[in-house]
Design an enzyme around this catalytic site. Structure first.
Site, PDB file in Angstrom:
ATOM      1  N   GLU A  82       0.112  -2.460  -4.568  1.00 43.54           N
ATOM      2  CA  GLU A  82      -1.072  -2.434  -3.694  1.00 43.54           C
ATOM      3  C   GLU A  82      -2.082  -1.406  -4.200  1.00 43.54           C
ATOM      4  OE1 GLU A  82      -0.229  -2.170   0.507  1.00 43.54           O
ATOM      5  OE2 GLU A  82      -2.254  -1.481   0.940  1.00 43.54           O
ATOM      6  N   LYS A 276       4.075   1.283   8.162  1.00 46.31           N
ATOM      7  CA  LYS A 276       3.877   0.580   6.885  1.00 46.31           C
ATOM      8  C   LYS A 276       3.094   1.477   5.928  1.00 46.31           C
ATOM      9  CE  LYS A 276       1.991  -2.533   3.908  1.00 46.31           C
ATOM     10  NZ  LYS A 276       0.950  -2.289   2.913  1.00 46.31           N
ATOM     11  N   ASP A 292      17.530   2.198  -3.789  1.00 45.71           N
ATOM     12  CA  ASP A 292      17.632   0.928  -3.062  1.00 45.71           C
ATOM     13  C   ASP A 292      16.610   0.922  -1.920  1.00 45.71           C
ATOM     14  OD1 ASP A 292      18.366  -1.139  -1.381  1.00 45.71           O
ATOM     15  OD2 ASP A 292      20.520  -0.819  -1.615  1.00 45.71           O
ATOM     16  N   HIS A 389     -10.473   0.523   0.349  1.00 42.03           N
ATOM     17  CA  HIS A 389      -9.572  -0.532  -0.102  1.00 42.03           C
ATOM     18  C   HIS A 389     -10.276  -1.496  -1.030  1.00 42.03           C
ATOM     19  CE1 HIS A 389      -5.784  -1.388   2.478  1.00 42.03           C
ATOM     20  NE2 HIS A 389      -5.675  -0.300   1.774  1.00 42.03           N
TER      21      HIS A 389
END
Ligand code: MEV
Length: 434
Positions: A82, A276, A292, A389
């Site tokens: 991202e 998030k 992991d 963004h």
């Protein structure tokens, strides 16, 4: 015509690709793409990581510099797809390096394993034999835990519980310390060794055997590790927040930030997105260091849902003109074993981080999570997220539209300070190409 495939794993890589293209009626050029991303000399390393491998999947490996964590400077490796995550982390790191840095501490490093079994007795009786059972399992696992004990780990405790709504189904919840390893294999080996001894103990004990036969259902570690916990804080005088405050005063910014954090604590829809943003940073470092990420996500998301409702993982305190922002998150990480020792770039990540212990890595990862979340929330309560963004998104769109270098540079000039969308950029390129 598609048909069931037999023995796919036994085919050579080339035959796997051939069969795939035939079955899925795909363009033969895909063969070249798969071939192109194979490693010319070290493919054997990647072939050992998974199965049915036909190529490698590349993701960018980036560096976020200037992380001051407990007065120690780090350059943090991040693997993420991202755009804007690494930029946001780097910007926040640079800002906080000049304002005291990240203060972190590991609260504990306990990990859990479970042996589930059926038995008609009362689990509380088993708890009354806890010391005897602990002695028995230490004896049974003596040789397999020896190395781990030498490194400061091992089996710490055991507790019996009945599974909710399942009167005759119980668990032995066993606590472990696994030093610098993530410990999944160690815990699972211990559990499978312990289970038959535990079941024999119950089935042969004078006071317990009258309750029918105990039978093992399964043995596995739990990825819920609320006691493998790290805390990370940033704090400063409110006035120092001015560079992030946009058109607001520093104290207005701090209050708006606080309200945003409280919304995440109280509303699950917002909490998921807030978290998030934390995982943008956490996952990127977890992936870079070969840990992991599914285990980390599963455990930390469960931790976020430990009270009545799913909540944001951060808390905020504004008092006496001081801004204090804190992330508390379980992170069961390892710095030895697994991919950390085999994947060439995971090994490089460990070198970049100066070979941290698992506890140090927990603190570094938490700082990356808090940095990204701080950057995201700061944008949200000031300019909004799209401005920053989209600037980075623009280069992805330009690549997707196969823009030339000259077209890219005109587009970057043209869209400076504008919110862009795919269609607007496409239109701009079409005009240029006329
Ligand atoms: C996007 O990847 C992350 C954010 O949605 C996080 C947040 O809303 O806090 C910007």
């Amino acid at each position: 015509m598609r048909s069931l495939v037999k023995g796919f794993s036994r085919l050579s890589r080339e035959d796997k690709v051939k069969l795939l293209l035939e079955q899925q009626e795909l363009a033969p050029q895909l063969t070249e793409s798969f071939q192109e991303y194979l490693h010319p000399t070290k493919q054997h390393l990647f072939n050992d990581i998974s199965e049915n491998i036909i190529s490698n999947y590349y993701l960018p490996f980036s560096i976020a510099p200037n992380f001051l964590i407990n007065d120690e400077l780090y350059m943090i490796p991040m693997v993420i797809e991202e755009s804007s995550v690494v930029a946001a982390a780097s910007k926040a790191a640079g800002f906080w390096a000049k304002n005291g840095g990240f203060r972190t501490k590991v609260i504990d490093t306990l990990k859990n394993g479970q042996i589930h079994f059926t038995w008609n007795g009362d689990y509380q009786i088993l708890n009354s034999y806890k010391d005897e059972i602990l002695r028995l399992i230490h004896l049974a696992t003596g040789s397999i835990t020896q190395k781990m004990r030498e490194r400061g780990g091992g089996i710490v405790d055991i507790e019996f519980k009945t599974i909710a709504n399942m009167a005759n189904t119980h668990q032995a919840l066993i606590k472990f310390k696994t030093a610098d390893s993530m410990g999944a294999n160690f815990i699972n080996t211990c559990l499978e060794t312990i289970a038959p001894h535990l079941i024999d103990f119950i089935n042969n004990h004078d006071q317990l055997k009258s309750n029918g036969k105990a039978t093992t259902i399964m043995c596995i570690l739990s990825n819920y590790t609320p006691e493998c916990l790290v805390e990370c804080s940033i704090s400063c005088d409110i006035e120092q927040l001015k560079p992030y405050a946009g058109n607001y005063s520093a104290s207005e910014f701090a209050e708006r930030f606080k309200t945003a954090v409280e919304i995440a604590i109280n509303d699950p829809y917002r909490a998921v997105t807030h978290n998030k943003g934390i995982f943008n940073g956490i996952d990127a470092v977890v992936l870079a260091t070969g840990n992991d990420f599914r285990a980390i996500e599963a455990g930390a998301q469960a931790y976020a849902a430990q009270s009545a409702s799913y909540a944001g993982l951060t808390s905020i305190d504004i008092n006496n003109k001081q801004f204090v922002y804190t992330l508390k998150v379980p992170l069961a990480l390892g710095t030895v074993g697994g991919l950390t020792n085999t994947h060439p770039l995971a090994k490089a990540a460990m070198q970049i981080l100066q070979h941290p212990s698992a506890e140090q890595l927990m603190q570094i990862v938490a700082a990356a999570g808090l940095a990204n979340n701080f950057g995201a929330v700061a944008s949200l309560v000031t300019s909004g997220i799209q401005k920053g963004h989209m600037k980075l998104h623009l280069s992805n769109v330009l690549n997707a539209l196969e823009a030339s270098e000259a077209e890219k540079s005109s587009a970057l000039k043209h869209f400076k300070d504008t919110v862009v969308s795919y269609s607007v950029v496409e239109e701009f390129l079409n005009e240029l190409r006329k």
